[in-house]
Design a protein around this motif. Sequence first.
Motif: not given
Length: 166
Positions: A90-100, A111-117, A128-137
């Motif tokens: 999976x690819x990170x969406x957080x500001x520190x490691x975006x795209x890595x 969140x990834x584990x929850x989606x897989x489940x 939803x508590x993170x400005x970049x959270x939706x970007x991860x999905x």
Amino acid sequence: MDLHIRYEGDDDPQKCTARKLSKFDLAELHRNHRATPYGIVLNPHADQALSPVDRSVASDGALVALDCSWESAGEAQFSLAGDHRALPYLVAANPVNFGRPMQLTTVEALAAALCIFGEREQAEAILSKFTWGETFLELNDEPLRRYADCEDSTEIVAVQQEYLDR
């Protein structure tokens, strides 16, 4: 699903996704191994990939993540009791490691584990508590849906290999 985090406290508190999840009562922080419940432990060093089959163990126990800096995330840190599973590509969406690839924050990993489940709504809620959270999905929509459709870790690894070969 109950979310638990073995919290090391070695990250910048302002950027710590685990602390924020705890602040909103979306996950429980544990400061030592013994206090951390048995369950599925998200561990990048695990020999087996997380798959939908693991949901039953997580439902009986917990979904557990280790929150620590990437510098201290060696195998020794993952001596938690439970069934250890690695997240697939999976690819990170957080500001520190975006795209890595594979440089996820604690909330991204949970969140990834929850989606897989098949628990996408809970994944959306914690992100939803993170400005970049939706970007991860959004960044990982296709692989997360494909991983959730897999039968077991063997299928997960096969799907993952398609992304690694690209």
